[in-house]
Structures are given as C-alpha cells and as structure tokens.
Scaffold this active site. Structure first.
Site, PDB file in Angstrom:
ATOM      1  NE  ARG A 146      -2.891  -1.321   3.062  1.00  0.00           N
ATOM      2  CZ  ARG A 146      -2.496  -2.691   3.688  1.00  0.00           C
ATOM      3  NH1 ARG A 146      -3.059  -3.532   2.832  1.00  0.00           N
ATOM      4  NH2 ARG A 146      -2.279  -2.750   4.705  1.00  0.00           N
ATOM      5  N   GLY A 206      -0.703 -11.047   9.180  1.00  0.00           N
ATOM      6  CA  GLY A 206      -0.623 -12.505   9.152  1.00  0.00           C
ATOM      7  C   GLY A 206      -1.447 -13.304   9.851  1.00  0.00           C
ATOM      8  CG  ASN A 285      -8.426 -10.511  12.538  1.00  0.00           C
ATOM      9  OD1 ASN A 285      -7.971  -9.761  11.776  1.00  0.00           O
ATOM     10  ND2 ASN A 285      -7.964 -11.692  12.860  1.00  0.00           N
ATOM     11  CG  ASP A 330     -11.292 -10.999   9.998  1.00  0.00           C
ATOM     12  OD1 ASP A 330     -10.078 -10.402  10.532  1.00  0.00           O
ATOM     13  OD2 ASP A 330     -11.233 -10.760   8.646  1.00  0.00           O
ATOM     14  CD1 TRP A 418      -7.669  -3.811   2.415  1.00  0.00           C
ATOM     15  CD2 TRP A 418      -6.980  -1.873   1.581  1.00  0.00           C
ATOM     16  NE1 TRP A 418      -7.505  -4.137   1.025  1.00  0.00           N
ATOM     17  CE2 TRP A 418      -7.185  -3.071   0.623  1.00  0.00           C
ATOM     18  CE3 TRP A 418      -6.573  -0.558   1.267  1.00  0.00           C
ATOM     19  CZ2 TRP A 418      -6.943  -2.607  -0.727  1.00  0.00           C
ATOM     20  CZ3 TRP A 418      -6.247  -0.477  -0.380  1.00  0.00           C
ATOM     21  CH2 TRP A 418      -6.446  -1.621  -1.225  1.00  0.00           C
ATOM     22  CB  CYS A 634      -6.409 -22.596  -3.412  1.00  0.00           C
ATOM     23  SG  CYS A 634      -5.886 -24.622  -3.446  1.00  0.00           S
ATOM     24  CB  CYS A 637      -3.286 -16.464  -3.885  1.00  0.00           C
ATOM     25  SG  CYS A 637      -1.991 -16.187  -2.644  1.00  0.00           S
ATOM     26  CG  HIS A 638      -5.456 -19.501  -6.773  1.00  0.00           C
ATOM     27  ND1 HIS A 638      -4.955 -19.029  -8.057  1.00  0.00           N
ATOM     28  CD2 HIS A 638      -4.337 -20.095  -6.258  1.00  0.00           C
ATOM     29  CE1 HIS A 638      -4.059 -19.229  -8.356  1.00  0.00           C
ATOM     30  NE2 HIS A 638      -3.340 -19.650  -7.292  1.00  0.00           N
ATOM     31  CG  MET A 677       2.063 -21.567  -8.168  1.00  0.00           C
ATOM     32  SD  MET A 677       0.607 -21.509  -7.116  1.00  0.00           S
ATOM     33  CE  MET A 677       0.184 -23.008  -6.624  1.00  0.00           C
TER      34      MET A 677
HETATM   35 CA    CA Z   1      -8.035 -10.316   9.543  1.00  0.00          CA
END
Ligand code: CA
Length: 708
Positions: A146, A206, A285, A330, A418, A634, A637-638, A677
């Site tokens: 960002r 994370g 969170n 969250d 965000w 997965c 990202c996917h 990947m």
């Molecule tokens: Ca979170």
C-alpha cells in the site's frame, strides 16, 4: 519547487546525457527535501505535496488544492499515464515530494517518476519473490503493497518477506535494510511505513496465515537501527512479560493463547502525532478468530481490535480504546485513524476518527483516548449500540453462538475495510467506502480441544465457509458521514462490494475509484456525481491530489483486487482477469487531453474462458473434500469458492488445472515459484485429485459470468 525543472531543462540540452538530467532531478530533490519536513514534522503549508500515506500526519487525505473545483471539473482530463508491468492488484497511495512521485506495485517494487510527465526516474526491486522462493511466504497475500514513507531524502518500503528498506530518494539505491521478521514465517507486510521525528515505524500482518503475535517496530530513519518494539498481545507468561502493559493485558486472556500467537497485527493503520510525540496503532483481529478456541475462558483479549497510543520516543503504552472486546469475527481495527478538529456542541475538540470493520463510527478524544461518541454507519447486527458510560458495545446475545451457525452483519469483510476514508475540514464530512455484506460464522463442533492445526479452522476457528451469503444481501456505497453529529449526510450506492479509497479537496470534491472500473468525482457537499472516467479495470487504491508548477493533478493506481481470502460471489465478476487488463497509474489535470488506448472487446472485459477438460461428470465426494482443502490452501490468493479477486490466476479457466496430472506436477515441483506460485510438496496425490475435482466443479458452476 520550480528550481528542479529549470535545472532539468538546462541540463537536458542536446549533447547532455540523460544521466545528467536525472542527476539534476536528484540534486534538486536533495536541495529541497528538508523544506518538506521540519524537525521530522511534515509541513502543512506545502499544499502541492503528498508527503505521507494520508498526505500529512493527520491522515485526513485532504488536499488543500483548489484549482479543480465543482465548477470546472468537466474540463478534467487524462494528463498522462504509465503502463505498469503488473498482473495483480494495485493498492498503493502514491507520495509526491517536490515534483517526484513515489509508489509501489506488488512485491514491494518501488517507482519514482516525474510527477509532471510520468517519466520513470528509477525503479527499486527488492527481489521479494526470489527471497521467498522456497517458502510458503510467497503465498501470503501475493505481495500487495500500500505504499512508502518519505523522510529527508529517503524512501522507506516494507517488504512481504519482512524487511524494512531505506532507499536513497535521488538514486533509487538501497541505503539500509532491517529485518522485521524472518522470511518464511506466517507474517507479511502490505502496509506503508510512517515517520515521526527521526524514526520510521512499521507493523505486519498475518493473523490468517498461521500463529502470529502482532507488533510494531521503530527504527532510526538514518541508520536502520532498531529503537523499540511494542507487542500488541501478551506472549507466554513463562517467558516473562516485556512490559507492564503486557502483564496487564495477559489478565484478559485465558488458556494457552500464546500457542495460537493471538494476532492483533498492525497491518494497516499507524497514525503519527507530532504534537504529543505519539503514534496511534490500529490493531488486528484475534488469531484464530474464534475466541472460544483462542481464549477459552473469555476475556477482552487486549490489545486486539483497538487503537493503542504509544509514546514515539520509547514505544511505551499510553492508553488504548478497544472497539471489539473479545474479538470473535475478524473485526480488526486496522482501518485508518484520522486526526481532526471538530465542533462538538459548540466547542472545538481535538479528536480521533475511526470507522473499523465492526460498523461503528468512533469519535475519541485525541489526548486521552476517551470515547466521545459511537454510532452505526452501516447495517450492524452483532451489537445494538456502544454504551456511552462504559465505552463498550452492547452485544446481541446471538452474535456468539458456539453451538450453531450465525449469519451476521457485518461479515469478515467489515462495514469498512482498508480502503481509506478521507476527511474534509471545509464540509466537516468523512467520505467512507462502505461494504454491506453479512458473513456466516459456524463454530459447531469446534473448541480448543478439537482444534486441528493445518485445517481451515486453524486460521479462523470456524468451519470452512462454503456457504455464500444470501442472494441480494451484498451492497456497497460511498458514504458522507458527519462525525460531529454522528449521522449520514449523503450516500451513493455502488455496484459490487470492493471499491477503492477516497480523497477530498479544497475544491469541494471527492474522488473515488470503483471495482467496476471508473474513477468518479463528486460534489463533497451533496454527493452529486459530477465527473467519471472509464479506467478499463477496477480500482482498489485511493487517489491523491498534488501540484507541480502550480498545476493541480489527481492520480490513482488502477488494478482491482485484494479481497480474495473470504471468498464470496459478491466480490462481483466484472471480467477482470489476472494479468489480462493493463495495470496503470493514471494522472488527470484540467484540460488534460490524453486518452487510453482502445482495447479489443476480447480483453477489455472477458467472460470465463471455457477449458476443455474431457470431464463428463464430477466426482462429487472428492470435490467436497477438495472444497475444504481449497479453502485453507488456495483461497488466500486464488479467491474463496475459486472466484478470483485479482490476486492470482482464475483456476477455473487454468489449463494447468484441467488435468489432475498437470496440477500435481505444478504443486509438487513448483515450476512457477519465481512468478509467485509456491510449491506444496506436502499435499498427497489423493488430496490433489480432490482439489482437481473441486476446481472442475467450480468451473462448471460459474460459467455464467455476470460481466461489467
Ligand atoms: Ca483479519
């Protein structure tokens, strides 16, 4: 300010090398850099600059420029643009210091460009993918970034793999690099560093990637020497507590929370306050989300989901305000923290404005952190109100239901994420990109005892979220909110749910980019849409406004995505594909006369490409197992439910995923690691077959794509 361009023109006469031109730019930057800040404090009188993430220490994202107004915005046009070598989402807020623009693309790659022309001055690539090649770290969010910080001739960037790097603003060469966490750990950095005095501060993310304990670290801006670190949640009491704040925070936890890390990551909001020599951090969170796993005996779990004020000199705790005690959904408080002066009941007050995920808009006293008011700015069902006396939410008892499934507003996306809000001191209004999407929380059969690391529950403490939200439940908007009165003033309904951040100007305008690919300009007073530009691809980033040679510009990075973890079809399929539409930086000015290249319809908006997989019927049981595995392996990202959101290729139309053999070859040997990947050698062949059937089933389910 004009000096630089005078030098540049003189030195770029025929016979002079381009290098000299760049050198002159560099010298000019050095000569004026100290005027931008004074004793480490960003000067508010430099209206043309955008020196910090939220422009100045206040994070208001208010530009005092007033050349572009509600009266002449119809003359606003594209002045210049840059095509960027990027396939993913672009999220950065650019900085502009003395006519040079600095911004990041993915993998923490930093650009310096001439803010008048877009000419590239330097590019710094910290080689993130290379450093993470053999670790899962490469998969933690795909390196979205960002933005950068500026301080006296240096640019600072945090990297996905855990470095804070100082770059010489003139040459683009690294000055120092500090390790803020070891590469390959579940931590990652996507947020922008901030500077206060001679210190640069960075957090990390994370909490959904594994067991992490959040913290912020301050470094000497000149040398990179670590000055202090503040943990946001307590560690194992047996190891001793770092400070009194941690000792007291530990009283609000139970069980063996430290084995889960706890979370509380400072992944986005850090606000610097030179007046009190403080920083305010917005904490994340819990990790995992489900409190009955993380802290089985309950407790507030300090300092999750809080604004914490720290002394900038020592990193010592000063005060905190927790927006979501005993965080369970969250509901992090990592959304921007804005300093402002408000007229509250006839008296001017110094306040903090905060609109976190949980759906309440908070006004706090800036000096003491005391709650002044809190009201719902969107649909909120987890709590009725915030009690003015205790400062605590009055929860709906059904919001915590360990024995069943709860459908609740907001969901894990939050009522605001965000994407930055902005505050205009002229109108007194805050412009918030809002999201109205509920979420299912299903904790049936899950407790600290049954909790199995390596499963989806390990990340969230809930069952795999296979269910989509009810049809028609998702919406979004641009909301103008009066923080003094705690009431909405105007609202623009928008398509989809994942739009960009906002900027507001003294010209009485608000600019906002949308997921369906437009940059809009609004009258800040009444919300009338006065101007729109078709950007050809969705926007997630926030625009900025700056000036060079007295001319006002509006800039924005175009590259949709970034909401992939909690998949929902409500992320909307506009047809944006990984790497297919050109990612760009667009800059506008009055009478700008450039236009974007016309692109063939086949690449402008594409429906899902059908892949011939020779499959007659789906192995439903295998696909069902694959669904749960997909969610933890997965989806990050996917995209959840295999609906991508700009982070990585669409697996439903991937030829690699069209056979179980080619999918296994990719996952086991990792030939695409340098492209980001990761390899998954730990997956059993039978698990890969399950993933294969899940992807094939999703390809069939979603052939009817909605388009733009
Ligand atoms: Ca979170």
């Amino acid at each position: 300010m004009n000096l630089k361009h005078t030098y540049k023109l003189r030195l770029e006469q025929p016979g002079r090398s381009r290098y000299l031109g760049l050198l002159a730019l560099a010298l000019a930057t050095t000569a004026t850099a100290e005027q931008v800040t004074s004793g480490g404090v960003i000067r508010d009188d430099r209206a043309g600059d955008w020196v910090s993430h939220g422009r100045t220490h206040s994070e208001q994202r208010f530009s005092p420029l007033e050349e572009i107004t509600t009266d002449n915005i119809d003359r606003l046009g594209l002045s210049w643009y840059i095509d960027l070598p990027e396939k993913r989402s672009l999220q950065a807020t650019p900085l502009v210091v003395d006519g040079i623009m600095y911004f990041t693309i993915s993998q923490s790659i930093v650009y310096a460009v001439d803010a008048l022309t877009g000419e590239t001055i330097w590019v710094y690539d910290p080689q993130v993918a290379e450093r993470l090649r053999d670790t899962k770290g490469v998969g933690t969010g795909w390196g979205h970034n960002r933005g950068v910080a500026f301080h006296e001739g240096k640019i600072y960037v945090g990297t996905t793999d855990g470095r804070l790097i100082a770059i010489d603003a003139d040459s683009g060469r690294m000055v120092w690099s500090a390790t803020t966490f070891p590469p390959g750990t579940p931590y990652s950095i996507s947020g922008a560093p901030r500077v206060i005095g001679d210190k640069v501060v960075i957090g990390n993310g994370g909490a959904e990637h594994g067991p992490v304990r959040g913290y912020v670290t301050a470094y000497d801006a000149d040398t990179g020497r670590q000055l202090w670190r503040f943990y946001t949640v307590p560690g194992n009491p047996a190891d001793g507590f770092e400070n009194t704040a941690m000792r007291e925070a530990a009283q609000t936890w139970s069980g063996e929370w430290w084995t889960f890390g706890g979370g509380g990551n400072v992944w986005n909001a850090i606000t610097t306050d030179p007046k009190y020599n403080r920083i305010y951090i917005g904490t994340g969170n819990g990790s995992p989300w489900n409190q009955s796993v993380r802290s089985p005996g309950g407790g507030d779990n300090l300092f999750l989901s809080s604004i914490v004020a720290l002394d900038a000199e020592s990193g010592n705790y000063l005060w905190h305000y927790q927006t979501t005690p005993a965080e369970n959904w969250d509901f992090n408080s990592a959304m921007d923290i804005v300093l402002a002066e408000l007229d509250i009941e006839g008296a001017m007050r110094e306040v903090i404005l905060h609109a976190p995920k949980n759906g309440f808009f908070y006004v706090l006293d800036r000096e003491t952190g005391r709650l002044l008011s809190a009201e719902k700015f969107g649909k909120v069902t987890w709590a009725d109100r915030v009690d003015g006396d205790t400062g605590r939410p009055v929860e709906n008892p059904e919001a915590r239901n360990p024995g069943g499934e709860v459908l609740m507003w907001p969901g894990p996306f939050g009522a605001h994420n965000w994407h930055s809000m902005s505050f205009n001191p002229d109108t007194g209004l805050v412009y918030i990109p809002t999201i109205e999407v509920p979420g299912y929380y299903d904790a049936r059969g899950i407790s600290a005892d049954t909790f199995k690391p390596g499963e989806f529950q390990f990340l969230t403490g809930y069952r795999a979220l296979e269910k989509d939200v009810p049809a028609g439940a998702g919406s979004s908007g641009l909301l103008a909110w009066d923080p003094a009165q705690q009431t909405g003033v105007w609202h623009q309904a928008l398509r989809g749910v994942w739009n960009g951040g906002t900027v507001t100007t003294a010209g009485g305008l608000v600019f906002h980019g949308t997921g369906d690919g437009f940059l809009h300009g609004y009258d800040a007073e009444n919300g009338e849409r006065l101007w729109s530009f078709d950007a050809g691809l969705g926007i997630s980033a926030a625009p900025i406004s700056y000036a060079v040679n007295g001319q006002q510009f509006i800039s924005v990075l175009v590259g949709w995505g970034g909401g992939s973890f909690m998949g929902t079809s409500l992320l909307a399929e506009y047809g944006w594909q990984y790497g297919k539409q050109q990612r760009r930086l667009l800059t506008f000015a009055l009478d700008g006369d450039q236009s974007l290249p016309v692109v063939p319809a086949s690449t402008s908006v594409s429906t899902l490409a059908k892949v011939s997989d020779g499959v007659d019927s789906i192995d439903v049981e295998s696909a069902k197992r694959g669904s749960a595995l997909y969610a933890v392996t997965c989806a990050m990202c996917h995209g959840g439910a295999a609906v991508p959101s700009g982070g990585a290729p669409d697996l439903r139309s991937s030829t690699i995923a069209s056979t179980a053999e080619s999918l296994q070859a990719l996952l086991h040997s990792g030939p695409l690691q340098s492209a980001g990947m990761p390899a998954f050698p730990e997956l059993k062949p039978s698990q890969i077959v399950d993933l294969y059937w899940y992807i094939r089933s999703r390809a069939r389910d979603s052939m009817a794509s909605s388009g733009r």
